[in-house]
Design a protein around this motif. Structure first.
Motif, short mmCIF file in Angstrom:
data_model
loop_
_atom_site.label_atom_id
_atom_site.label_comp_id
_atom_site.label_asym_id
_atom_site.label_seq_id
_atom_site.Cartn_x
_atom_site.Cartn_y
_atom_site.Cartn_z
N GLY A 11 46.09 34.18 47.10
CA GLY A 11 46.99 34.42 48.23
C GLY A 11 46.30 35.29 49.25
O GLY A 11 45.09 35.51 49.20
N ASN A 12 47.08 35.81 50.17
CA ASN A 12 46.52 36.63 51.24
C ASN A 12 46.75 38.10 50.94
O ASN A 12 47.83 38.64 51.18
N LEU A 45 36.24 43.91 39.54
CA LEU A 45 37.23 43.13 40.26
C LEU A 45 37.41 41.80 39.53
O LEU A 45 36.43 41.12 39.21
N ALA A 46 38.65 41.44 39.26
CA ALA A 46 38.92 40.21 38.51
C ALA A 46 40.05 39.42 39.16
O ALA A 46 41.01 39.99 39.68
N GLU A 50 37.21 31.94 42.61
CA GLU A 50 35.89 32.47 42.93
C GLU A 50 35.88 33.23 44.25
O GLU A 50 35.12 34.18 44.44
N LYS A 51 36.73 32.80 45.20
CA LYS A 51 36.84 33.47 46.49
C LYS A 51 38.32 33.62 46.85
O LYS A 51 39.11 32.70 46.61
N VAL A 52 38.67 34.75 47.42
CA VAL A 52 40.04 35.00 47.82
C VAL A 52 40.04 35.59 49.22
O VAL A 52 39.30 36.54 49.51
N GLU A 53 40.87 35.03 50.09
CA GLU A 53 40.95 35.54 51.45
C GLU A 53 41.83 36.79 51.54
O GLU A 53 42.78 36.95 50.78
N ILE A 61 36.90 38.03 49.50
CA ILE A 61 36.45 38.78 48.32
C ILE A 61 36.02 37.79 47.24
O ILE A 61 36.68 36.78 47.01
N LYS A 62 34.92 38.13 46.59
CA LYS A 62 34.45 37.33 45.46
C LYS A 62 34.61 38.17 44.19
O LYS A 62 33.79 39.05 43.91
N PRO A 63 35.67 37.94 43.41
CA PRO A 63 35.85 38.70 42.18
C PRO A 63 34.64 38.57 41.26
O PRO A 63 33.98 37.52 41.22
#
Length: 327
Positions: A11-12, A45-46, A50-53, A61-63
């Motif tokens: 999600g955002n 960070l988890a 793989e990528k979250v906006e 962000i790349k957990p």
């Protein structure tokens, strides 16, 4: 070393609460290590993607790892979400189940701002107090009526679950957690480095006491003050009601309506809160603390303490006593 997971839900999200939490906790680790101690946390960070906006796609962000690879965490931080809560909840059903299972295995939880919505979906907040951004308070109350929302409070702390208010007040929650997991000196250091006002009294106050005065029943407020000023003594609520010119039945009804607790429950919680502070800040043993807060029956004290905190007195002391931890 304890495992600290900063969650990156799908999600955002708001980048500030993720990056800010990581930065201040890493600095606490570094300071503590340089002071001659072992690092407290392994910080990661988890998430599930793989990528979250974040911030409407401005950042990504790349957990570091997937939550499925985290079998056991000690502390999980849930960041602030955008205001499309329904969408975020739908996207994170696996995260919600994972949070629930981690708590049952002993992990503590800390939600930042509107991250309380994600935590609330687990059911872990039912019957407990929590805070969130005041902007989201009305929506939260309607969506989660079983939760005692105290949106005016900066920090809540109950049964290993921490929540806080809106926006950048999460920095105060970080200081609170640093004092809990590291020590007071490390929290002061971080407050100076990051220029965050630190107010130990407000951070140490447990919301069941401060939050329950947000009502307009002056007679009940007077009774609360009497209980808090004389919590070590035996209190006759019959006499208290008479002094306030209220029938005992009406006194109990008004007290419960205003505070959510009966007068006896309120008295017990005041006593137990005083015991918790003593366990956190002194070297007193269980019996000394028990007598200090007005209990003479060790079985009753231990039973009520565990009922309210979820931990036996000795477990709480060993977990939160600063001198014991630094040793």
């Amino acid at each position: 070393m304890k495992r600290l997971i900063i969650l990156v839900p799908d999600g955002n999200n708001n980048l500030s609460s993720i990056a800010g939490a990581h930065k201040i906790l890493k600095r606490a680790n570094d300071y503590y290590k340089n002071s001659g101690h072992k690092e407290v946390f392994a910080i990661q960070l988890a998430g599930v993607s793989e990528k979250v906006e974040c911030d409407d796609g401005l950042f990504t962000i790349k957990p570091e790892l997937n939550i499925e690879d985290v079998k056991k965490a000690d502390l999980i931080i849930i960041p602030s979400l955008d205001h499309n809560y329904e969408r975020t909840i739908k996207l994170n059903r696996a995260v919600i189940e994972w949070l629930y299972q981690q708590y049952k295995m002993g992990a503590e939880m800390a939600s930042i701002c509107t991250g309380a919505f994600l935590l609330a979906e687990t059911g872990l907040l039912d019957g407990k107090s929590c805070s969130t951004h005041w902007i989201a308070a009305d929506v939260f109350k309607k969506q989660y009526p079983k939760i005692n929302l105290l949106s005016e409070k900066l920090i809540t702390d109950e049964h290993g679950i921490y929540t806080n208010g809106g926006a950048f007040s999460f920095l105060n929650l970080m200081l609170y957690l640093i004092e809990k997991y590291f020590d007071r000196q490390t929290a002061i250091y971080c407050s100076k480095v990051f220029q965050i006002d630190i107010d130990r009294d407000s951070q140490s106050a447990f919301t069941i006491f401060t939050g329950q005065k947000d009502h307009n029943d002056e007679a009940v407020k007077k009774a609360q003050l009497t209980i808090e000023n004389h919590f070590r003594d035996k209190i006759s609520f019959e006499l208290m009601a008479n002094d306030l010119a209220i029938s005992r039945r009406n006194f109990d009804r008004r007290f419960i309506k205003a505070t959510g607790n009966s007068p006896l429950e309120y008295h017990q919680r005041v006593k137990i809160e005083a015991a918790k502070r003593s366990f956190e800040n002194s070297g007193k043993n269980i019996n000394e603390v028990m007598f200090d807060v007005g209990y003479n029956d060790s079985k009753a004290f231990r039973t009520i303490f565990k009922k309210i905190t979820g931990l036996a007195p000795i477990e709480y002391r060993n977990k939160y006593n600063k001198m014991a931890y630094s040793a």
